[in-house]
Design a protein around this motif. Structure first.
Motif, PDB file in Angstrom:
ATOM      1  N   ILE A   1       1.908  11.214 -14.356  1.00 46.42           N
ATOM      2  CA  ILE A   1       2.406  10.034 -13.640  1.00 46.42           C
ATOM      3  C   ILE A   1       1.341   8.940 -13.566  1.00 46.42           C
ATOM      4  CG2 ILE A   1       1.832  10.872 -11.316  1.00 46.42           C
ATOM      5  CD1 ILE A   1       5.079   9.077 -12.137  1.00 46.42           C
ATOM      6  N   ASP A   2       0.075   9.335 -13.433  1.00 43.45           N
ATOM      7  CA  ASP A   2      -1.002   8.341 -13.409  1.00 43.45           C
ATOM      8  C   ASP A   2      -1.213   7.727 -14.789  1.00 43.45           C
ATOM      9  OD1 ASP A   2      -1.460   8.696 -10.679  1.00 43.45           O
ATOM     10  OD2 ASP A   2      -2.882  10.319 -11.030  1.00 43.45           O
ATOM     11  N   ALA A   3      -1.125   8.553 -15.833  1.00 43.50           N
ATOM     12  CA  ALA A   3      -1.267   8.033 -17.197  1.00 43.50           C
ATOM     13  C   ALA A   3      -0.192   6.997 -17.495  1.00 43.50           C
ATOM     14  CB  ALA A   3      -1.206   9.179 -18.209  1.00 43.50           C
ATOM     15  N   MET A   4       1.007   7.194 -16.924  1.00 45.71           N
ATOM     16  CA  MET A   4       2.112   6.243 -17.112  1.00 45.71           C
ATOM     17  C   MET A   4       1.779   4.871 -16.567  1.00 45.71           C
ATOM     18  SD  MET A   4       5.494   8.233 -15.948  1.00 45.71           S
ATOM     19  CE  MET A   4       6.278   9.478 -16.935  1.00 45.71           C
ATOM     20  N   ASP A   5       1.000   4.812 -15.512  1.00 44.72           N
ATOM     21  CA  ASP A   5       0.668   3.523 -14.907  1.00 44.72           C
ATOM     22  C   ASP A   5      -0.226   2.667 -15.796  1.00 44.72           C
ATOM     23  OD1 ASP A   5       2.157   3.793 -12.617  1.00 44.72           O
ATOM     24  OD2 ASP A   5       0.489   4.506 -11.395  1.00 44.72           O
ATOM     25  N   TYR A   6      -0.945   3.291 -16.705  1.00 44.18           N
ATOM     26  CA  TYR A   6      -1.894   2.547 -17.521  1.00 44.18           C
ATOM     27  C   TYR A   6      -1.331   2.150 -18.876  1.00 44.18           C
ATOM     28  CZ  TYR A   6      -5.285   3.495 -13.955  1.00 44.18           C
ATOM     29  OH  TYR A   6      -5.934   3.531 -12.754  1.00 44.18           O
ATOM     30  N   VAL A   7      -0.559   3.022 -19.500  1.00 45.25           N
ATOM     31  CA  VAL A   7       0.015   2.730 -20.809  1.00 45.25           C
ATOM     32  C   VAL A   7       1.425   3.297 -20.838  1.00 45.25           C
ATOM     33  CG1 VAL A   7      -0.146   3.132 -23.304  1.00 45.25           C
ATOM     34  CG2 VAL A   7      -2.237   2.845 -21.953  1.00 45.25           C
ATOM     35  N   ARG A   8       2.374   2.476 -21.223  1.00 51.82           N
ATOM     36  CA  ARG A   8       3.748   2.955 -21.417  1.00 51.82           C
ATOM     37  C   ARG A   8       3.956   3.068 -22.920  1.00 51.82           C
ATOM     38  NH1 ARG A   8       3.670  -0.124 -16.909  1.00 51.82           N
ATOM     39  NH2 ARG A   8       4.453   0.927 -15.073  1.00 51.82           N
ATOM     40  N   GLY A   9       3.427   4.147 -23.470  1.00 52.62           N
ATOM     41  CA  GLY A   9       3.431   4.318 -24.917  1.00 52.62           C
ATOM     42  C   GLY A   9       4.574   5.166 -25.423  1.00 52.62           C
ATOM     43  N   GLU A  10       4.508   5.463 -26.690  1.00 50.51           N
ATOM     44  CA  GLU A  10       5.532   6.249 -27.348  1.00 50.51           C
ATOM     45  C   GLU A  10       5.133   7.701 -27.538  1.00 50.51           C
ATOM     46  OE1 GLU A  10       4.417   3.223 -28.706  1.00 50.51           O
ATOM     47  OE2 GLU A  10       6.045   2.164 -27.727  1.00 50.51           O
ATOM     48  N   VAL A  11       3.866   8.028 -27.261  1.00 48.74           N
ATOM     49  CA  VAL A  11       3.374   9.387 -27.459  1.00 48.74           C
ATOM     50  C   VAL A  11       2.638   9.831 -26.192  1.00 48.74           C
ATOM     51  CG1 VAL A  11       1.867  10.874 -28.838  1.00 48.74           C
ATOM     52  CG2 VAL A  11       3.095   8.990 -29.941  1.00 48.74           C
ATOM     53  N   LEU A  12       3.108  10.921 -25.605  1.00 51.90           N
ATOM     54  CA  LEU A  12       2.395  11.544 -24.493  1.00 51.90           C
ATOM     55  C   LEU A  12       1.453  12.569 -25.101  1.00 51.90           C
ATOM     56  CD1 LEU A  12       1.863  12.247 -21.524  1.00 51.90           C
ATOM     57  CD2 LEU A  12       3.818  13.817 -21.652  1.00 51.90           C
ATOM     58  N   ALA A  13       0.171  12.429 -24.832  1.00 55.48           N
ATOM     59  CA  ALA A  13      -0.828  13.310 -25.424  1.00 55.48           C
ATOM     60  C   ALA A  13      -1.552  14.109 -24.358  1.00 55.48           C
ATOM     61  CB  ALA A  13      -1.833  12.499 -26.241  1.00 55.48           C
ATOM     62  N   GLN A  14      -1.633  15.409 -24.590  1.00 52.94           N
ATOM     63  CA  GLN A  14      -2.484  16.250 -23.754  1.00 52.94           C
ATOM     64  C   GLN A  14      -3.855  16.202 -24.410  1.00 52.94           C
ATOM     65  OE1 GLN A  14      -1.474  20.401 -23.543  1.00 52.94           O
ATOM     66  NE2 GLN A  14      -2.655  20.675 -21.681  1.00 52.94           N
ATOM     67  N   VAL A  15      -4.865  15.813 -23.633  1.00 55.73           N
ATOM     68  CA  VAL A  15      -6.192  15.600 -24.193  1.00 55.73           C
ATOM     69  C   VAL A  15      -7.218  16.481 -23.502  1.00 55.73           C
ATOM     70  CG1 VAL A  15      -5.636  13.217 -24.816  1.00 55.73           C
ATOM     71  CG2 VAL A  15      -6.756  13.676 -22.637  1.00 55.73           C
ATOM     72  N   GLU A  16      -8.340  16.592 -24.167  1.00 56.25           N
ATOM     73  CA  GLU A  16      -9.484  17.324 -23.627  1.00 56.25           C
ATOM     74  C   GLU A  16     -10.688  16.408 -23.727  1.00 56.25           C
ATOM     75  OE1 GLU A  16     -11.476  21.658 -24.411  1.00 56.25           O
ATOM     76  OE2 GLU A  16     -10.694  20.598 -26.155  1.00 56.25           O
TER      77      GLU A  16
ATOM     78  N   PRO B   1      10.143   8.345 -26.628  1.00 54.15           N
ATOM     79  CA  PRO B   1      10.738   7.049 -26.974  1.00 54.15           C
ATOM     80  C   PRO B   1      11.033   6.193 -25.750  1.00 54.15           C
ATOM     81  CG  PRO B   1      12.325   8.823 -27.281  1.00 54.15           C
ATOM     82  CD  PRO B   1      11.019   9.466 -26.920  1.00 54.15           C
ATOM     83  N   HIS B   2      11.220   4.905 -25.978  1.00 48.78           N
ATOM     84  CA  HIS B   2      11.441   3.951 -24.889  1.00 48.78           C
ATOM     85  C   HIS B   2      12.603   4.346 -23.988  1.00 48.78           C
ATOM     86  CE1 HIS B   2       8.439   1.274 -26.338  1.00 48.78           C
ATOM     87  NE2 HIS B   2       9.044   1.081 -27.477  1.00 48.78           N
ATOM     88  N   GLY B   3      13.664   4.841 -24.568  1.00 46.63           N
ATOM     89  CA  GLY B   3      14.818   5.225 -23.759  1.00 46.63           C
ATOM     90  C   GLY B   3      14.484   6.281 -22.721  1.00 46.63           C
ATOM     91  N   GLU B   4      13.511   7.122 -23.002  1.00 46.18           N
ATOM     92  CA  GLU B   4      13.115   8.145 -22.031  1.00 46.18           C
ATOM     93  C   GLU B   4      12.439   7.531 -20.817  1.00 46.18           C
ATOM     94  OE1 GLU B   4      14.260  11.269 -22.208  1.00 46.18           O
ATOM     95  OE2 GLU B   4      15.271  10.437 -23.950  1.00 46.18           O
ATOM     96  N   TRP B   5      11.709   6.422 -21.016  1.00 48.09           N
ATOM     97  CA  TRP B   5      11.129   5.711 -19.877  1.00 48.09           C
ATOM     98  C   TRP B   5      12.241   5.222 -18.962  1.00 48.09           C
ATOM     99  CZ3 TRP B   5       6.246   5.830 -18.555  1.00 48.09           C
ATOM    100  CH2 TRP B   5       5.269   6.022 -19.527  1.00 48.09           C
TER     101      TRP B   5
END
Length: 181
Positions: A49-64, A92-96
């Motif tokens: 949810i915090d990552a969403m506030d910074y970038v509304r992108g097309e790929v959700l990435a789990q990072v290390e 995709p945008h529709g999911e937002w």
């Protein structure tokens, strides 16, 4: 600092929102110090949810992340010296829009209980749902104005739950309208 798993959103093609980094799952990206929060480093959040506030992108990435890390004073954003993508999920945008409609629907009863004659958040949700069924720009833009007016009214009234309903509806309408512009 030790390794940690976090989340970030990327643009289409696995590109960072800022800079020229194109990510490949499993490959570490490194940079020269010094790190600068919101300026120089690889950014992510502990919660999606915090990552969403910074970038509304097309790929959700789990990072290390590994190496040096700066944490934003609000605690919702981190800046790492090194980072790699562990997994990437197409978003995709529709999911937002669907997510915003869902959130608005959760708090809509609070709004309607407080403001039974003000239907702007419901209209914004309906417009966003109509956009999901047939994406066009006009319906989304009209809903944005109605929902935004409702959120301002709720703020003035000091009703947090009502504001949340109207804000979520506003976001749903904005998402539908802005991605067609």
């Amino acid at each position: 600092m030790k390794k940690t798993q976090r989340w970030k959103y990327l643009r289409a093609g696995m590109k960072s929102d800022h800079g020229d980094c194109t990510w490949v799952v499993g490959e570490w990206q490194s940079l020269e110090k010094p790190l600068v929060q919101c300026g120089h480093g690889y950014h992510c959040s502990a919660r999606i949810i915090d990552a969403m506030d910074y970038v509304r992108g097309e790929v959700l990435a789990q990072v290390e992340g590994r190496g040096e890390c700066l944490v934003d004073p609000g605690g919702d954003k981190e800046c790492w010296e090194e980072m790699r993508i562990l997994a990437a999920y197409h978003w995709p945008h529709g999911e937002w829009v669907r997510l915003a409609v869902f959130a608005a629907g959760l708090v809509l009863p609070s709004w309607e209980a407080r403001y039974p004659t003000d239907h702007r958040p419901r209209q914004a949700i309906e417009a966003a749902n109509a956009w999901l069924a047939a994406p066009t720009g006009e319906g989304g833009r009209a809903a944005i104005l109605a929902a935004w007016a409702a959120s301002l009214a709720a703020i003035e009234a000091g009703n947090t739950a009502a504001w949340a309903a109207s804000y979520a509806a506003c976001y749903a309408a904005w998402a539908a309208g802005s991605w067609t512009a």
